[in-house]
Each structure stands twice: as C-alpha cells, then as structure tokens.
Scaffold this motif. Structure first.
Motif, PDB file in Angstrom:
ATOM      1  N   LEU B  39       3.755  -3.287  -4.762  1.00 11.46           N
ATOM      2  CA  LEU B  39       3.936  -4.538  -5.500  1.00 11.46           C
ATOM      3  C   LEU B  39       5.259  -4.553  -6.266  1.00 11.46           C
ATOM      4  CD1 LEU B  39       0.473  -5.621  -6.984  1.00 11.46           C
ATOM      5  CD2 LEU B  39       1.922  -6.914  -5.426  1.00 11.46           C
ATOM      6  N   CYS B  40       5.609  -3.427  -6.899  1.00 15.53           N
ATOM      7  CA  CYS B  40       6.840  -3.456  -7.689  1.00 15.53           C
ATOM      8  C   CYS B  40       8.073  -3.213  -6.821  1.00 15.53           C
ATOM      9  CB  CYS B  40       6.782  -2.479  -8.858  1.00 15.53           C
ATOM     10  SG  CYS B  40       6.761  -0.736  -8.436  1.00 15.53           S
ATOM     11  N   HIS B  41       7.889  -2.582  -5.668  1.00 15.97           N
ATOM     12  CA  HIS B  41       9.018  -2.348  -4.771  1.00 15.97           C
ATOM     13  C   HIS B  41       9.480  -3.655  -4.126  1.00 15.97           C
ATOM     14  CE1 HIS B  41      11.316  -0.675  -1.385  1.00 15.97           C
ATOM     15  NE2 HIS B  41      10.718  -1.620  -0.677  1.00 15.97           N
ATOM     16  N   LEU B  42      10.803  -3.793  -3.996  1.00 16.97           N
ATOM     17  CA  LEU B  42      11.331  -4.901  -3.213  1.00 16.97           C
ATOM     18  C   LEU B  42      12.620  -4.415  -2.564  1.00 16.97           C
ATOM     19  CD1 LEU B  42      10.734  -7.877  -2.538  1.00 16.97           C
ATOM     20  CD2 LEU B  42      12.290  -8.509  -4.359  1.00 16.97           C
ATOM     21  N   ASP B  43      12.706  -4.574  -1.250  1.00 17.84           N
ATOM     22  CA  ASP B  43      13.927  -4.165  -0.557  1.00 17.84           C
ATOM     23  C   ASP B  43      15.122  -4.843  -1.199  1.00 17.84           C
ATOM     24  OD1 ASP B  43      12.752  -2.481   1.189  1.00 17.84           O
ATOM     25  OD2 ASP B  43      12.556  -3.943   2.827  1.00 17.84           O
ATOM     26  N   MET B 112       0.045 -17.984  -1.871  1.00 17.67           N
ATOM     27  CA  MET B 112       1.440 -17.559  -1.699  1.00 17.67           C
ATOM     28  C   MET B 112       1.696 -16.344  -2.579  1.00 17.67           C
ATOM     29  SD  MET B 112       2.848 -20.055   0.040  1.00 17.67           S
ATOM     30  CE  MET B 112       2.174 -21.601   0.510  1.00 17.67           C
ATOM     31  N   CYS B 113       0.653 -15.623  -2.884  1.00 16.00           N
ATOM     32  CA  CYS B 113       0.743 -14.640  -3.959  1.00 16.00           C
ATOM     33  C   CYS B 113       0.566 -13.231  -3.413  1.00 16.00           C
ATOM     34  CB  CYS B 113      -0.335 -14.958  -4.989  1.00 16.00           C
ATOM     35  SG  CYS B 113      -0.543 -13.688  -6.233  1.00 16.00           S
ATOM     36  N   GLU B 114       1.478 -12.340  -3.779  1.00 11.83           N
ATOM     37  CA  GLU B 114       1.382 -10.977  -3.277  1.00 11.83           C
ATOM     38  C   GLU B 114       0.199 -10.214  -3.874  1.00 11.83           C
ATOM     39  OE1 GLU B 114       4.992  -8.623  -3.013  1.00 11.83           O
ATOM     40  OE2 GLU B 114       6.189 -10.461  -2.965  1.00 11.83           O
ATOM     41  N   LEU B 115      -0.155 -10.548  -5.105  1.00 15.10           N
ATOM     42  CA  LEU B 115      -1.309  -9.888  -5.723  1.00 15.10           C
ATOM     43  C   LEU B 115      -2.600 -10.287  -5.009  1.00 15.10           C
ATOM     44  CD1 LEU B 115      -2.512  -8.130  -8.031  1.00 15.10           C
ATOM     45  CD2 LEU B 115      -2.643 -10.210  -9.411  1.00 15.10           C
ATOM     46  N   GLN B 116      -2.681 -11.581  -4.734  1.00 16.30           N
ATOM     47  CA  GLN B 116      -3.848 -12.102  -4.009  1.00 16.30           C
ATOM     48  C   GLN B 116      -3.942 -11.463  -2.618  1.00 16.30           C
ATOM     49  OE1 GLN B 116      -3.466 -16.287  -3.164  1.00 16.30           O
ATOM     50  NE2 GLN B 116      -5.546 -16.729  -3.864  1.00 16.30           N
ATOM     51  N   ASP B 117      -2.790 -11.418  -1.936  1.00 17.79           N
ATOM     52  CA  ASP B 117      -2.759 -10.814  -0.601  1.00 17.79           C
ATOM     53  C   ASP B 117      -3.188  -9.353  -0.656  1.00 17.79           C
ATOM     54  OD1 ASP B 117      -1.832 -13.182   0.313  1.00 17.79           O
ATOM     55  OD2 ASP B 117       0.272 -12.551   0.490  1.00 17.79           O
ATOM     56  N   MET B 118      -2.701  -8.656  -1.699  1.00 16.96           N
ATOM     57  CA  MET B 118      -3.016  -7.239  -1.836  1.00 16.96           C
ATOM     58  C   MET B 118      -4.511  -7.042  -2.019  1.00 16.96           C
ATOM     59  SD  MET B 118      -1.638  -4.298  -1.725  1.00 16.96           S
ATOM     60  CE  MET B 118       0.070  -4.789  -1.796  1.00 16.96           C
ATOM     61  N   ALA B 119      -5.117  -7.911  -2.832  1.00 18.74           N
ATOM     62  CA  ALA B 119      -6.558  -7.812  -3.060  1.00 18.74           C
ATOM     63  C   ALA B 119      -7.308  -7.992  -1.752  1.00 18.74           C
ATOM     64  CB  ALA B 119      -6.990  -8.865  -4.077  1.00 18.74           C
ATOM     65  N   LYS B 120      -6.857  -8.985  -0.970  1.00 24.31           N
ATOM     66  CA  LYS B 120      -7.497  -9.240   0.324  1.00 24.31           C
ATOM     67  C   LYS B 120      -7.338  -8.043   1.246  1.00 24.31           C
ATOM     68  CE  LYS B 120      -6.157 -13.680   0.729  1.00 24.31           C
ATOM     69  NZ  LYS B 120      -5.494 -14.804   1.404  1.00 24.31           N
ATOM     70  N   VAL B 203      12.854 -16.089  -9.919  1.00 26.47           N
ATOM     71  CA  VAL B 203      11.730 -16.856  -9.395  1.00 26.47           C
ATOM     72  C   VAL B 203      11.433 -16.434  -7.954  1.00 26.47           C
ATOM     73  CG1 VAL B 203      10.931 -19.173  -8.801  1.00 26.47           C
ATOM     74  CG2 VAL B 203      12.219 -18.800 -10.913  1.00 26.47           C
ATOM     75  N   GLN B 204      12.498 -16.262  -7.182  1.00 23.12           N
ATOM     76  CA  GLN B 204      12.309 -15.925  -5.771  1.00 23.12           C
ATOM     77  C   GLN B 204      11.704 -14.536  -5.558  1.00 23.12           C
ATOM     78  OE1 GLN B 204      12.478 -18.151  -3.429  1.00 23.12           O
ATOM     79  NE2 GLN B 204      13.183 -19.633  -4.951  1.00 23.12           N
ATOM     80  N   VAL B 205      11.975 -13.610  -6.485  1.00 26.45           N
ATOM     81  CA  VAL B 205      11.449 -12.255  -6.283  1.00 26.45           C
ATOM     82  C   VAL B 205      10.082 -12.050  -6.939  1.00 26.45           C
ATOM     83  CG1 VAL B 205      13.744 -11.236  -6.085  1.00 26.45           C
ATOM     84  CG2 VAL B 205      12.607 -11.260  -8.321  1.00 26.45           C
ATOM     85  N   CYS B 206       9.651 -12.999  -7.766  1.00 28.19           N
ATOM     86  CA  CYS B 206       8.373 -12.828  -8.480  1.00 28.19           C
ATOM     87  C   CYS B 206       7.212 -12.834  -7.477  1.00 28.19           C
ATOM     88  CB  CYS B 206       8.196 -13.947  -9.505  1.00 28.19           C
ATOM     89  SG  CYS B 206       6.609 -13.849 -10.358  1.00 28.19           S
ATOM     90  N   PRO B 207       6.377 -11.803  -7.502  1.00 23.85           N
ATOM     91  CA  PRO B 207       5.313 -11.718  -6.494  1.00 23.85           C
ATOM     92  C   PRO B 207       4.129 -12.644  -6.771  1.00 23.85           C
ATOM     93  CG  PRO B 207       5.160  -9.844  -7.984  1.00 23.85           C
ATOM     94  CD  PRO B 207       6.381 -10.619  -8.396  1.00 23.85           C
ATOM     95  N   THR B 208       4.028 -13.174  -7.981  1.00 23.35           N
ATOM     96  CA  THR B 208       2.861 -13.994  -8.342  1.00 23.35           C
ATOM     97  C   THR B 208       3.313 -15.362  -8.843  1.00 23.35           C
ATOM     98  OG1 THR B 208       2.830 -13.336 -10.665  1.00 23.35           O
ATOM     99  CG2 THR B 208       1.699 -11.877  -9.123  1.00 23.35           C
ATOM    100  N   LYS B 223       7.932 -18.346  -1.893  1.00 19.53           N
ATOM    101  CA  LYS B 223       9.129 -17.681  -2.389  1.00 19.53           C
ATOM    102  C   LYS B 223       9.847 -16.957  -1.278  1.00 19.53           C
ATOM    103  CE  LYS B 223       7.340 -17.467  -6.979  1.00 19.53           C
ATOM    104  NZ  LYS B 223       6.668 -16.683  -8.012  1.00 19.53           N
ATOM    105  N   ASN B 224      11.141 -16.820  -1.458  1.00 18.25           N
ATOM    106  CA  ASN B 224      11.914 -16.183  -0.403  1.00 18.25           C
ATOM    107  C   ASN B 224      12.899 -15.170  -0.963  1.00 18.25           C
ATOM    108  OD1 ASN B 224      13.225 -15.466   1.874  1.00 18.25           O
ATOM    109  ND2 ASN B 224      14.340 -17.397   2.120  1.00 18.25           N
ATOM    110  N   PRO B 225      12.477 -13.918  -1.032  1.00 18.31           N
ATOM    111  CA  PRO B 225      13.361 -12.902  -1.600  1.00 18.31           C
ATOM    112  C   PRO B 225      14.336 -12.307  -0.579  1.00 18.31           C
ATOM    113  CG  PRO B 225      11.184 -11.970  -1.242  1.00 18.31           C
ATOM    114  CD  PRO B 225      11.152 -13.368  -0.692  1.00 18.31           C
ATOM    115  N   ASP B 226      14.386 -12.860   0.640  1.00 25.96           N
ATOM    116  CA  ASP B 226      15.223 -12.252   1.689  1.00 25.96           C
ATOM    117  C   ASP B 226      16.709 -12.323   1.378  1.00 25.96           C
ATOM    118  OD1 ASP B 226      12.956 -11.693   2.975  1.00 25.96           O
ATOM    119  OD2 ASP B 226      13.086 -13.324   4.449  1.00 25.96           O
ATOM    120  N   PHE B 227      17.084 -13.234   0.470  1.00 26.01           N
ATOM    121  CA  PHE B 227      18.508 -13.358   0.116  1.00 26.01           C
ATOM    122  C   PHE B 227      19.079 -12.035  -0.386  1.00 26.01           C
ATOM    123  CE2 PHE B 227      16.322 -13.924  -3.865  1.00 26.01           C
ATOM    124  CZ  PHE B 227      17.144 -13.299  -4.778  1.00 26.01           C
TER     125      PHE B 227
END
Lengths: 547, 239
Positions: B39-43, B112-120, B203-208, B223-227
C-alpha cells in the motif's frame, strides 16, 4: 596534553584538597535537588561563612540512596547524612570536628553500599561534576591520553572486544564488534553519537551518570572516536534532563579548554569535537534510526534496517551509536584492561550494570552490581525488601519493552540471556519492584498506554495495533471484557511484535505477554469474575478485595 | 562510469529468479509475476517501509522482512505467501479499517480504492477489532482539491511525491501514534498554503479517497499515478 601535564593537574588538585581536607559534599543531582538540596548547600555555605569554619562545601553527583535524600557526605571522616534539611546546617557544621550528628547519620556499612561494585559510578557523588580538574584527579582522561599516544585504534577496538562489554541501552549488542564494523567501513566523515534519550518509566541511570560524572562519558566518546576514526560527535539528550544538558555542556567547554576536544588532541593528528543535541520529547527517538533522523533535523521516525547506522547512519555516513552507560565503561576498560573487565560478571554478560531501583522497596536509588547478581540480592539485600505487610509480587525490568518477573525466578542471576528467556529484557536498567498492591492487568494497561502515545505513527501495526490493545486492556480493567477480547489481545500481541518496523513496536506487547505468562489468572478474574484482587481496577464487583 | 551492478540469483516461492544486486525483493518478485501486496509502495517514489503488507519470510532469518526495502542476495530463499503472512496482512487491513472512518458506500473513491481492493484481495470480510470512530476534519479550503482525514491511511505517498518529485515540501506528518495526521506547511489550511503549486500529484498518488479532486466522483475519480515513471524517466532518476 601529555601524561606529565595531566599528572600535574591531578597533583595540584589533590594538593589543594589536602591543604584543607575538610569538606561537605552535597548531592545536587536531580533526585536530591528535587528535595531542595540546593537550599541545603546554600545554608551550609552560609553557616560555614558565619562560623568561619575551615571547610569547603561542594556540590557533587548522585550518592545512590535517593529515597533518603538530600544526602550530605562529610569528608574526610566519610560520614553520610540522610534527609538533611536546610535547618540542619548549624548542627552539621558545629559537629564537623567532633562526633557526627547521630540523628542524621546514614551508615555506609549497610548492604546497600557494601554489595555494590562501582565502575561507571565510581566518581559519582565523590567529585564535583562541573570541575574537570576533579575528574582528572580521579584518574580521568588518562585512558584518552594513553589511547592517543601509546596505542593504535585497532588495539583499542581489540581491548573493548576482549572486555566482553555489550550495549547497555538494552539489546546487548557486543560493543567491540560494533566498533570494529564502524572502523572498517569506509566514509569521508564518521560520527560518534551518544544516546542519552533515556525515556523508560522508572529509569534514571543515564541521567545520573551525566549529572554526576559527565567527563567519563565524554572521555569514552573521544576514545571511541579515535578507535573508529570519527571526527564529529553528538550527544542526544532529552529536553526533560535540563541539568544533564547543562553539566554536559560545561564538560564540553572544559574539555575544549584543556585540549581534550578540538584539533590535534594531545599533539597527535586526531581531531574530534562534539555538540549537544536536545530531544523534543519523543520516546521513539531513543531508537537509533529515529534519533539520527532527529539530529538531522527531520521528524523523529525510524526507518527500516539494514542499512545499519554502522554502514549508513548520520547523513548516510558510518556512525557509531552507543548508550551513555556503554561509553561510561570505556575509560575504565582502557585504563585497567579488557581482561580485568571480563573477569567481572557472567560467561556471556561481562562487567557491571547500573540499575535504577524503584517501586515497592525500602532503598530506592541508583545501584551498580556485577552481572550475574541475583534479583533476590538486588531487591532484598540492596533494596532492603518491600514495605511491611505486603507480599512481593513481581519485578518489572526493561520498561515498556520489558516484562514482569514473578517471585519463583528471584534467584535467577541477572544477565542479558536469562532475562530474555523469562520474557523480559535487560533494557537500559529500570527495575520497578511491585508487591501485592499492584494489579498486573493494570500494569500492562499502563505500559500499553505509554507505547500507544509514544508510537511515532509510521507503521500500522504499532500505530493502530497498540491503540487496539490499549482499548482491549481498558475493557479488562473496567470489567467489560469478554473471553473473545483476550483472544484478540493475544493475536494482536503476536502480530504487532512480528510485523512492526522498529524496536518500539516489536517490543510493545512484551509487558502484556509476560504478565499473561505469569499472571494469567488475574486476567481471567478480570474477565470472568469482574474482580481485581489488588483492588486497583474498577471492574464493578469488589468481592475479595482486602485493601 | 559506474560498473553495472552484479547479478544475483535467488529463489522466490520455489521459483529460481535472477535480479540485479541493487533490486529489492519486491522488484524481483514483480518482474517475475509473483505478486506481493503493498500500500505505501509506489513505483517512482522512495520507500517508506510503513504498511508492512509486503513482509516476507527469509530462510535463516527469524524476523519477517519488508520486501520493498530488502535487497536481493545470492542464494536467498524468499517465501511471499504463507498462512502466517496472510493472517498478518489481513490484520493490517483490519487495523486500517478500524482506525479511521472508512465508509466505502459514501466514499468518493468507492470501487477506485486500493485499500478496498486490498481487503477484497486478502479476503477481509469483516473487522474484528472495535472501530475507533475518531472525529476528523475535512479540509476543503483548496480551490481544486479536498483532503478528507477520515480516509487517510498515512501511507505518506503524498508527502513523498510532493517532496521528491514536485519539490514543494507542502505535505508533512504532524503528531504521534494514532494522532499522527497529514498537514500542509506548518499546519495551515491547504488553501492558504504558499508552497502548494496545485499540481495535483498528491491526489493522483493517494491510494484512497483521502485526497480527491473536487466535483469528481465515481468513475471520474479514477487516479493515475503512472505519470511518475514517465517523469522519472525524463529526469533520468533511477529508482
């Protein structure tokens, strides 16, 4: 500075003292100071002036028996006076030459003093901590001059390795090994840091050492810097220790004046200087990576290790970081040899350990005993046992990272391994004695509250896990917990200790785990019977409460 | 020119893989299509090592190690999935949900939430710990963005992107333990910040749903952190 110059200062200081040998030493370390020993000192000074007696009144460091403060020692007769008030000054000064004042007399023959073996505290209470000459007269700085002028850095590392000294901050990492690693790591600048961010509840060893004998720590750091090739030093002292900060600051200025700090120390190519950094009140800054971040001016939060500070520490440079007491052992080891030090203690834990003995014992204070002394000797012989009418229950070591040791293990000898086996740790040296008036669930609750509020908040297990454990323990103390809550608590203990980022979180469950191990029945009583046998917790029913 | 880092061979979940010596276990695993939750890691950002989801077992090491900051070593044997690890990962997510007010159904980032996805992904069906229900503010003072502290998991991606990529140093962490929270500048309303460039990277890198663009909900809030990788490549930053 050479041996001859050192000897000259020492001789002059001794001579001055011998010219008028009579002196009254008043403890002005924080313990006695909080009992107004400064007023005692002032009134003694006034009394001496008024009567024209030939006697020096000196402020010295901790004499150990803090519960009987303010303490005053009368030299050269060696009498120790306890619980001295400013009003007692006239009587003390009047009796300087004759018989002592029996009303105030405190015997030095009692086990509290006799059972100790002083290395770190050898000058504590005997010298004026603000006068470098007195430290020199007590063989101070001989080890540094010897190291710089007579042996090479590697020989110092070898000597420290031979001594078997292990980190006194709590974890017990071999000091010689750490020094060797830093000395071998390449770096354009290397640093030496002294960790004086002592924050365990009930612990005051480092504070006393810094207040009573700051030059010993400074000398230890300078020797360490020479051994590992460092040129800059920092001592990180918590802001709650203003007297220690002040005295160490004085020590640095005095050491600079005599050339023990600065460039070309003792006419060698060794350069070393240091400064004091003051902590901002965060317990987590005692963790080495958080401490380094704080010195760098960043938020005091730990980072994952490796890399260890020995490889990449302060400003990514190789950094040696040791505790106050570890450095305070160094001058003695260098002066008297590693073999001498290794002859004290147990097989794996060498030397002595300073403990802050507090809680339900008669003699509360600062003690130094050889490793391997049993808990029974410490609590009953040195500590004088608990108050009448109460039964010993447990002794807490290692602060919020440690655990509670019950009565059946009192004959166990104290060293790093034995305490770990019992689910506690040596820690920095806090030792809190508890009797049957203490509730173990409440004790666990107290330490969990401490860990919760001192967690930095960086990693989730520690930040959120300690808060959840605190909530579950609160339910137990209130008598609203269920058996399910105990299960959850145990699950959280395992998870938080296995997954937290730094030592604070990894050891935060220890007080809970150790009390669960030895006093599980108390937890069960709180949950099933809503009963607290010590009568501490308000869990509704008071059946069986005697107090 | 620096010599190329040496190559190490190691074993991840029984599979032999090779990796450059400067790569983390996480990098090596993902290159080889072995998933490790984070969750805290981001390329593209530095590592925090804070979420503890990427903890893995290393043979011969008693402690679990975070894959994001542990470098590969020759002959390493890594286990990324085990009943113990899965249990701890589920508990991390449970602790996050119980900590603040994560009410998915009324969240701008629902689905659209990484926390939600992680829970799933980790099979967290319910939270066993007592919800803390803290009263937390929502900072709407910025003209384009909103900071909702109720949804924040303190991954500090926003802090890192603001410091490392934008160079504005607007975001920071204030307070300790469960009281730790994000602040802008010296704890002033976001909208009054002098340092914020309104670039929106945070905003773009925020996972939630903690940081979101105003008036964008549902699919629009994707969100789109690919930039980050693009920017880093242009700047020739190796991470």
């Amino acid at each position: 500075m050479t041996f001859e110059e050192l000897e000259q200062i020492a001789a002059e200081t001794r001579e001055n003292r011998e010219k008028s040998p009579r002196e009254l030493n008043v403890c002005v370390a924080a313990g006695c100071l909080s009992l107004h020993s400064d007023a005692v000192k002032k009134s003694l000074e006034e009394e001496v002036k008024r009567t024209g007696a030939t006697c020096r009144v000196r402020g010295t460091g901790c004499m150990g028996l803090c519960s009987l403060g303010p303490l005053v020692a009368s030299e050269p007769s060696g009498q120790l006076y306890k619980s001295v008030a400013a009003a007692d000054a006239a009587e003390i000064v009047k009796n300087l030459e004759g018989a002592p004042v029996p009303r105030l007399l405190c015997s030095r023959e009692q086990p509290f003093f006799q059972r100790q073996n002083l290395i770190v505290l050898e000058n504590s209470g005997r010298i004026d901590p603000e006068k470098i000459e007195e430290y020199i007269a007590a063989d101070g700085y001989r080890a540094l001059v010897h190291a710089l002028t007579e042996v090479n850095p590697n020989e110092i590392v070898q000597e420290v390795s031979k001594s078997g000294l292990r980190g006194r901050g709590g974890a017990g990492y071999p000091t010689g090994l750490k020094w060797g690693t830093v000395s071998k790591t390449a770096g354009t600048t290397k640093y030496v840091i002294c960790n004086a961010d002592e924050g365990d509840p009930g612990a005051f060893m480092d504070r006393s050492v810094l207040e009573s004998d700051p030059h010993r720590v400074l000398e230890g750091m300078a020797i360490a810097a020479y051994a590992v090739g460092a040129t800059r030093g920092y001592i990180y002292v918590r802001a709650e220790y203003p007297l220690a900060v002040k005295r160490f600051g004085t020590a640095i200025r005095e050491a600079r004046r005599l050339g023990f700090l600065g460039s070309q120390i003792c006419n060698t190519k060794f350069n070393f200087d240091m400064e004091v950094r003051i902590g901002g009140g965060a317990f987590v800054c005692g963790e080495e990576t958080a401490l380094i971040a704080s010195i760098e001016g960043r938020r005091g939060a730990p980072r994952p290790r490796p890399p260890y500070p020995a490889q990449a520490g302060l400003w990514d440079m190789p950094t040696l970081i040791n505790n106050v007491e570890t450095f305070a052992n160094i001058p003695s080891i260098v002066r008297r040899g590693g073999d001498w030090y290794a002859s004290i203690g147990t097989k794996k834990s060498k030397g002595t350990k300073v403990f802050a003995l507090t809680g339900k014992v008669r003699n509360v204070g600062l003690i130094e005993v050889p490793m391997g002394t049993t808990l029974r000797q410490i609590i009953y012989e040195i500590g004088g046992g608990g108050p009448e009418g109460h039964k010993f229950k447990a002794v807490q070591t290692g602060g919020p990272s440690g655990g509670c040791i019950p009565e059946q293990f009192l004959d166990l000898s104290v060293d790093y391994e034995s305490l770990r086996e019992l689910g506690s740790i040596m820690g920095s040296g806090g030792m809190i004695v508890m009797d049957d008036s203490a509730c173990m669930v409440n004790v666990a609750h107290y330490f969990m509250e401490f860990c919760m509020s001192e967690s930095c908040g960086k990693c989730i297990p520690c930040r959120s896990g300690t808060a959840q454990m605190f909530e579950l323990l609160t339910r137990m103390t209130l008598g609203t917990a269920t058996a399910r809550d105990l299960e959850l608590l145990e699950e959280l203990c395992d998870m938080v200790s296995s997954t937290s980022l730094c030592g604070l979180g990894q050891s935060a469950p220890n007080p809970v785990l150790s009390t669960l191990r030895y006093f599980r029945d108390e937890y069960i009583e709180h949950i099933n019977e809503k009963r607290c046998r010590a009568g501490v917790c308000e869990c509704g029913s008071t059946v069986g409460v005697t107090a | 020119m620096n010599p190329a880092p040496s190559v190490k061979t190691l074993m991840i979940d029984g599979k032999d893989v090779s990796a450059r010596a400067d790569q983390s276990i996480l990098d090596a695993a993902r290159e080889n299509a072995i998933p490790i939750p984070t969750l805290c890691h981001l390329d593209g950002l530095s590592e925090a090592g804070a979420c503890r989801l990427c903890l893995v077992e290393l043979k011969g090491t008693p402690r679990l190690q975070p894959a994001c900051v542990t470098l590969v070593e020759e002959g390493m044997e890594v286990t990324t999935q085990s009943p113990r690890l899965e249990k701890y990962r589920r508990m991390v997510v449970e602790l996050l949900f119980a900590e603040r007010n994560h009410v998915c159904s009324v969240c701008v980032s629902n689905n659209m939430c990484e926390l939600q996805d992680m829970a799933k992904q980790l099979g967290v069906t319910h939270v066993r710990f007592p919800y803390r229900y803290p009263r937390l503010p929502v900072d709407t003072t910025h003209e384009r963005f909103t900071m909702d502290h109720n949804r924040c998991i303190l991954c500090t991606r926003c802090v890192r992107v603001c410091t490392e990529i934008e160079g504005a140093h607007t975001w920071g962490v204030f307070g300790r333990g469960v009281d730790a929270h994000l602040i802008t500048d010296l704890d002033i309303p976001w909208g009054t910040s002098d340092t914020c460039t309104s670039c929106g990277k945070c905003v773009q890198v925020c996972p939630t749903g903690a940081l979101f663009e105003k008036s964008k909900v549902g699919m629009q809030s994707q969100k789109n952190p690919d930039f980050l990788n693009y920017l880093n490549e242009m700047r020739e930053i190796e991470r």
